[in-house]
Motif scaffolding. Structure first.
Motif, PDB file in Angstrom:
ATOM      1  N   GLY A  67      92.753   9.934 -43.544  1.00 42.08           N
ATOM      2  CA  GLY A  67      92.821   8.667 -42.835  1.00 42.08           C
ATOM      3  C   GLY A  67      93.368   8.776 -41.434  1.00 42.08           C
ATOM      4  N   THR A  68      94.153   9.789 -41.138  1.00 46.06           N
ATOM      5  CA  THR A  68      94.757   9.901 -39.815  1.00 46.06           C
ATOM      6  C   THR A  68      93.707  10.168 -38.744  1.00 46.06           C
ATOM      7  OG1 THR A  68      96.757  10.781 -40.829  1.00 46.06           O
ATOM      8  CG2 THR A  68      96.561  11.060 -38.469  1.00 46.06           C
ATOM      9  N   ASN A  69      92.632  10.871 -39.088  1.00 48.64           N
ATOM     10  CA  ASN A  69      91.598  11.234 -38.111  1.00 48.64           C
ATOM     11  C   ASN A  69      90.450  10.239 -38.063  1.00 48.64           C
ATOM     12  OD1 ASN A  69      92.651  13.738 -37.053  1.00 48.64           O
ATOM     13  ND2 ASN A  69      92.341  14.544 -39.099  1.00 48.64           N
ATOM     14  N   GLY A  70      90.607   9.122 -38.729  1.00 53.94           N
ATOM     15  CA  GLY A  70      89.588   8.091 -38.656  1.00 53.94           C
ATOM     16  C   GLY A  70      88.718   8.024 -39.895  1.00 53.94           C
ATOM     17  N   TYR A  92      96.211   9.454 -56.485  1.00 48.17           N
ATOM     18  CA  TYR A  92      97.265   9.115 -55.521  1.00 48.17           C
ATOM     19  C   TYR A  92      96.688   9.255 -54.113  1.00 48.17           C
ATOM     20  CZ  TYR A  92     100.470   9.736 -59.409  1.00 48.17           C
ATOM     21  OH  TYR A  92     101.113   9.641 -60.622  1.00 48.17           O
ATOM     22  N   TRP A  93      97.212   8.408 -53.208  1.00 56.59           N
ATOM     23  CA  TRP A  93      96.767   8.464 -51.810  1.00 56.59           C
ATOM     24  C   TRP A  93      97.996   8.442 -50.916  1.00 56.59           C
ATOM     25  CZ3 TRP A  93      91.285   6.991 -51.082  1.00 56.59           C
ATOM     26  CH2 TRP A  93      90.824   7.279 -49.796  1.00 56.59           C
ATOM     27  N   VAL A  94      98.105   9.424 -50.022  1.00 55.48           N
ATOM     28  CA  VAL A  94      99.216   9.509 -49.082  1.00 55.48           C
ATOM     29  C   VAL A  94      98.900   8.584 -47.903  1.00 55.48           C
ATOM     30  CG1 VAL A  94     100.586  11.035 -47.606  1.00 55.48           C
ATOM     31  CG2 VAL A  94      99.611  11.916 -49.751  1.00 55.48           C
ATOM     32  N   ASN A  95      99.809   7.621 -47.631  1.00 57.16           N
ATOM     33  CA  ASN A  95      99.550   6.732 -46.508  1.00 57.16           C
ATOM     34  C   ASN A  95      99.843   7.437 -45.184  1.00 57.16           C
ATOM     35  OD1 ASN A  95     102.371   6.481 -46.280  1.00 57.16           O
ATOM     36  ND2 ASN A  95     102.400   4.335 -46.894  1.00 57.16           N
ATOM     37  N   ILE A  96      99.591   6.751 -44.079  1.00 56.61           N
ATOM     38  CA  ILE A  96      99.596   7.357 -42.750  1.00 56.61           C
ATOM     39  C   ILE A  96     100.937   7.114 -42.053  1.00 56.61           C
ATOM     40  CG2 ILE A  96      98.401   7.441 -40.521  1.00 56.61           C
ATOM     41  CD1 ILE A  96      96.675   8.175 -43.045  1.00 56.61           C
ATOM     42  N   ALA A  97     101.459   8.171 -41.443  1.00 57.14           N
ATOM     43  CA  ALA A  97     102.692   8.080 -40.653  1.00 57.14           C
ATOM     44  C   ALA A  97     102.438   8.666 -39.270  1.00 57.14           C
ATOM     45  CB  ALA A  97     103.825   8.836 -41.335  1.00 57.14           C
ATOM     46  N   VAL A  98     102.874   7.944 -38.252  1.00 52.54           N
ATOM     47  CA  VAL A  98     102.703   8.393 -36.873  1.00 52.54           C
ATOM     48  C   VAL A  98     103.964   8.055 -36.094  1.00 52.54           C
ATOM     49  CG1 VAL A  98     101.392   8.065 -34.734  1.00 52.54           C
ATOM     50  CG2 VAL A  98     100.202   8.027 -36.921  1.00 52.54           C
TER      51      VAL A  98
END
Length: 193
Positions: A67-70, A92-98
């Motif tokens: 998800g981080t790369n679109g 399981y799905w790891v959410n996005i951190a920025v």
């Protein structure tokens, strides 16, 4: 596990952390710049996940870090969930951190991405592993160098084990049994890594 550069760069720590949780057969497929998309390349995470079905079809656990790369859309999330439903694995799905203060490029707005993931998870398709909260509490997890960290990579002495431990804690033990398998899949949004 399937993922992007975050998964690729923490593979050793992920393997150790998951084996510490009694997962015996850990298969990790991380590739820099992989996105949540459909297509014919190794960077198209939905297609890679589908192509590698034989590797995860008998797993007890599947982890997605994409998800981080679109490429994040309700349709692409649903494609992954529907594919995973063909197995008996817990998803399981790891959410996005920025940390946008550590980016050299354009900011990444994680709010809409994480909301899409949260909304999809609330329908019962998967459980969120909350990497975003871990980074918020521990900003030092993200590499401060804009050229190497891109505001998303946990490539520091504390970040790599921090990411791996967040994932391993998120999935817990291997359903109470020694020798269970874990398969993870993931990607990062627009980090150009």
């Amino acid at each position: 596990m399937i993922g992007d550069s975050i998964t690729e760069g923490t593979q050793s720590q992920l393997t150790t952390a998951l084996k510490d949780k009694k997962y015996s057969n850990v298969v990790i497929n991380g590739k820099s710049s992989r996105r949540l998309s459909v297509g014919n390349t190794t960077l198209d995470g939905v297609s890679v996940f589908q192509r590698d079905r034989a590797q995860w079809s008998d797993a007890s656990t599947i982890i997605i870090e994409l998800g981080t790369n679109g490429g994040v859309s309700g349709a692409n999330i649903n494609r992954v969930v529907e594919l995973a439903k063909t197995s008996k694995a817990k998803l399981y799905w790891v959410n996005i951190a920025v940390d946008n203060s550590k980016r050299s490029g354009a900011d990444i707005d994680t709010g809409p991405i994480n909301k899409l993931l949260s909304d999809a998870a609330s329908k019962g398709g998967f459980t969120i592993i909350d990497w975003a909260s871990a980074v918020k509490k521990n900003p030092g997890f993200i590499d401060p160098n804009p050229a190497t960290g891109l505001g998303v990579h946990p490539f520091t002495a504390t970040g790599r084990p921090g990411f791996a431990n967040t994932v391993a804690t998120g999935v817990g033990g291997a359903l109470g049994s020694i020798g269970a398998d874990v398969t993870a899949t993931g990607s990062s949004a627009d980090c150009n890594a």
